[in-house]
Design a protein around this motif. Sequence first.
Motif, PDB file in Angstrom:
ATOM      1  N   TRP A 235     -23.842 157.018  26.127  1.00 39.16           N
ATOM      2  CA  TRP A 235     -23.921 157.519  27.500  1.00 39.16           C
ATOM      3  C   TRP A 235     -23.886 156.350  28.494  1.00 39.16           C
ATOM      4  O   TRP A 235     -23.295 156.426  29.561  1.00 39.16           O
ATOM      5  CB  TRP A 235     -25.217 158.310  27.675  1.00 39.16           C
ATOM      6  CG  TRP A 235     -25.376 159.031  28.971  1.00 39.16           C
ATOM      7  CD1 TRP A 235     -26.045 158.585  30.077  1.00 39.16           C
ATOM      8  CD2 TRP A 235     -24.867 160.322  29.319  1.00 39.16           C
ATOM      9  NE1 TRP A 235     -25.985 159.525  31.074  1.00 39.16           N
ATOM     10  CE2 TRP A 235     -25.266 160.603  30.634  1.00 39.16           C
ATOM     11  CE3 TRP A 235     -24.102 161.270  28.620  1.00 39.16           C
ATOM     12  CZ2 TRP A 235     -24.940 161.783  31.288  1.00 39.16           C
ATOM     13  CZ3 TRP A 235     -23.785 162.459  29.271  1.00 39.16           C
ATOM     14  CH2 TRP A 235     -24.202 162.701  30.591  1.00 39.16           C
ATOM     15  N   ASN A 236     -24.542 155.235  28.117  1.00 41.28           N
ATOM     16  CA  ASN A 236     -24.683 154.088  29.018  1.00 41.28           C
ATOM     17  C   ASN A 236     -23.524 153.099  28.949  1.00 41.28           C
ATOM     18  O   ASN A 236     -23.381 152.268  29.821  1.00 41.28           O
ATOM     19  CB  ASN A 236     -25.965 153.322  28.677  1.00 41.28           C
ATOM     20  CG  ASN A 236     -27.197 154.015  29.219  1.00 41.28           C
ATOM     21  OD1 ASN A 236     -27.101 154.965  29.986  1.00 41.28           O
ATOM     22  ND2 ASN A 236     -28.356 153.547  28.811  1.00 41.28           N
ATOM     23  N   PRO A 253     -20.185 156.105  33.306  1.00 40.41           N
ATOM     24  CA  PRO A 253     -20.388 154.734  33.799  1.00 40.41           C
ATOM     25  C   PRO A 253     -19.142 154.171  34.491  1.00 40.41           C
ATOM     26  O   PRO A 253     -19.264 153.435  35.467  1.00 40.41           O
ATOM     27  CB  PRO A 253     -20.717 153.952  32.521  1.00 40.41           C
ATOM     28  CG  PRO A 253     -21.305 154.960  31.610  1.00 40.41           C
ATOM     29  CD  PRO A 253     -20.561 156.240  31.884  1.00 40.41           C
ATOM     30  N   LEU A 279     -28.534 159.624  35.520  1.00 35.48           N
ATOM     31  CA  LEU A 279     -29.755 159.103  34.907  1.00 35.48           C
ATOM     32  C   LEU A 279     -30.705 160.186  34.418  1.00 35.48           C
ATOM     33  O   LEU A 279     -31.506 159.949  33.512  1.00 35.48           O
ATOM     34  CB  LEU A 279     -30.487 158.190  35.896  1.00 35.48           C
ATOM     35  CG  LEU A 279     -29.721 156.931  36.291  1.00 35.48           C
ATOM     36  CD1 LEU A 279     -30.570 156.075  37.205  1.00 35.48           C
ATOM     37  CD2 LEU A 279     -29.312 156.140  35.057  1.00 35.48           C
ATOM     38  N   ILE A 282     -31.002 160.858  30.641  1.00 31.48           N
ATOM     39  CA  ILE A 282     -31.561 159.719  29.904  1.00 31.48           C
ATOM     40  C   ILE A 282     -33.066 159.707  29.986  1.00 31.48           C
ATOM     41  O   ILE A 282     -33.757 159.543  28.983  1.00 31.48           O
ATOM     42  CB  ILE A 282     -31.089 158.397  30.514  1.00 31.48           C
ATOM     43  CG1 ILE A 282     -29.586 158.343  30.484  1.00 31.48           C
ATOM     44  CG2 ILE A 282     -31.673 157.221  29.771  1.00 31.48           C
ATOM     45  CD1 ILE A 282     -29.074 157.042  30.914  1.00 31.48           C
TER      46      ILE A 282
ATOM     47  N   THR B 115     -28.721 153.489  32.746  1.00 29.11           N
ATOM     48  CA  THR B 115     -27.336 153.071  32.582  1.00 29.11           C
ATOM     49  C   THR B 115     -27.102 151.785  33.383  1.00 29.11           C
ATOM     50  O   THR B 115     -27.316 151.786  34.600  1.00 29.11           O
ATOM     51  CB  THR B 115     -26.408 154.171  33.134  1.00 29.11           C
ATOM     52  OG1 THR B 115     -26.839 155.424  32.626  1.00 29.11           O
ATOM     53  CG2 THR B 115     -24.973 153.916  32.769  1.00 29.11           C
TER      54      THR B 115
END
Lengths: 304, 291
Positions: A235-236, A253, A279, A282, B115
């Motif tokens: 995801w990041n 991202p 975010l 997460i 992130t």
Amino acid sequence: MSRMLHHHGRARTSNRVASTLGRVIAYLLLALMVVGSIFPLVVLFLTSLKARIDVLAYPPVWIFKPTLDNYRNILGTGGATGGEIIAQAGGTSFQTFFTNSVIVGTVTTIFSLLIGSIAAYSLARYNFKGKKGLAFALIALRMVPPIAIVIPLYIMAARVNLLDSKLLLILVYTSLNLSFVVWMLRGFFIEIPREVEEAAIVDGATRIQAFFSVLLPLVAPGLAATAVFTLIQSWNEFTVAYILTQRASRTLPVFLASFAQTEEGTYWGEIGAIVSLVLLPIVVFTLMAQRHLVKGMTMGAVKG
Amino acid sequence: MNRRLSSVTPYALLAPAFIVTLFVLGYPLLYEVVMSFRHMDLRFLDTGRFIGFKNYVMLAHDPLLWKSIINTIVITVPTVALEILGGLAIALLLNREFRGQSIVRTLLIVPMLLTPAAVALIWNFMFWTDNGMLNYLLSLAKLSGINWLGDPRVAPIAIIISEVWQETSFVFLILFAGLQALPQELPEAARVDGASWWQELTHITLPFLKPVMLVALLFRTMFTLRMFDKIFILTEGGPGNATSTLSIYLYKKFFYFFDVGYASAVAWLLVIITALIGFIYMRMMWSEVEI
């Protein structure tokens, strides 16, 4: 209480004052650290709830009439601004980036857990020649910086027409995550005594049945934590996604990065909305897997 | 169970993981060595022509490469140092029992989970020259605003701030875990013997934490050296080349100058530096693990 202190003499009292003072300072410092570690995040989140006039206000306003306009703009139910922003990022809608991220993350996690769990089982339960070397190689490959392998991956993928495909991202993410998954699961398997499976085998189960119906359910929490980490990793991830995709397979991202160096301040409300949307999952997920955080982050080099 | 079968099984179980990893990481890494000895142009996607060590000779004489190496060091060293110091301080401060300790711990590790691209944007917003929060806070202290991302002397500091903000919590987390493993009798005995807070720290706590701190140090160094996302989003290596690190430089050689061979040579330089640090890390880790 104060009278008792008096009885014990001055030295002890001053000691006590000093330690109370120390404690107060310690708590103040801690409070400062907590504020510092969430302040930037909170500021941008608040901005996502501001109307444009409040976004551009200087000095910054802290009390304002909250609006969801920025979220509406981004999710496409608002006016022209949202479309303008998404087009600037080279996409069709926020939802396309979101869907790409979800697909890549989910499939990567499934692949990594499937392949990783049987490899972990091998390392946890068998003794064989070259075991140490193979385990070493698996972990060593994890140290490779993604930015250093995107060049050959780009060239190879371009030759076989795999650039800008979700499959390519899934393959790269799976291999980048594998050693981590193997190492985590190996740890969880070792904690379960061998006898548990052997009992099932004596009862007539095959080794494969014992693995799937006895061992895996027993390590379910560990499996879940590992899945959460793998999901967050993909995801990041920015570097690989940015370089190996062009349009169709761009993930969140990469979408975020398209707002780089927006100095004029026009879109900060919308950017705040996007950042918050990216975010949110997460934060929710990691709180669930918090217990295994340390072990996971250091590949077991530090026990959590 | 069949003996022959069981001797093959462990290898068969490992095979899928190895096939994927070797195919997606191992093979490209080797192919990159081959490319680093060739002149290749990204626009043609052909195999180029063999030029021997020419890329590496150019590397040694490239002032921009040396600038990138210096930039990488200038960003990495303070970043890791601040993360270790900050992480240690927070771990020590939090290592006491009080109500709400677990909430505080959770709040402190939030940055680490975010992130990185989002963190870069968050800080882009904080660094905003005209109406940004940092310059506003400076103005409250009667200080003049700073052109955080536009001034070549300040830009590396801005990068360091954003990275330290995010990753200090990682160091904190593992040092905190290390502290929890400290046997409680040790500091207690020291206190009974009249040791001061400072003596307790330098004679008991820090020596005990040393291995864990080394793990944090090596880990953070490896990952800061390769940092790409934050720098790329915040400054793209600029202004000028003020924040152009090895990662940014190899990216630009590849995508802006199409020089595949040269970029591959730079990439290998990064791999070798990482491998040296990784090797120490693995040796440390290996002595702890029973395989």
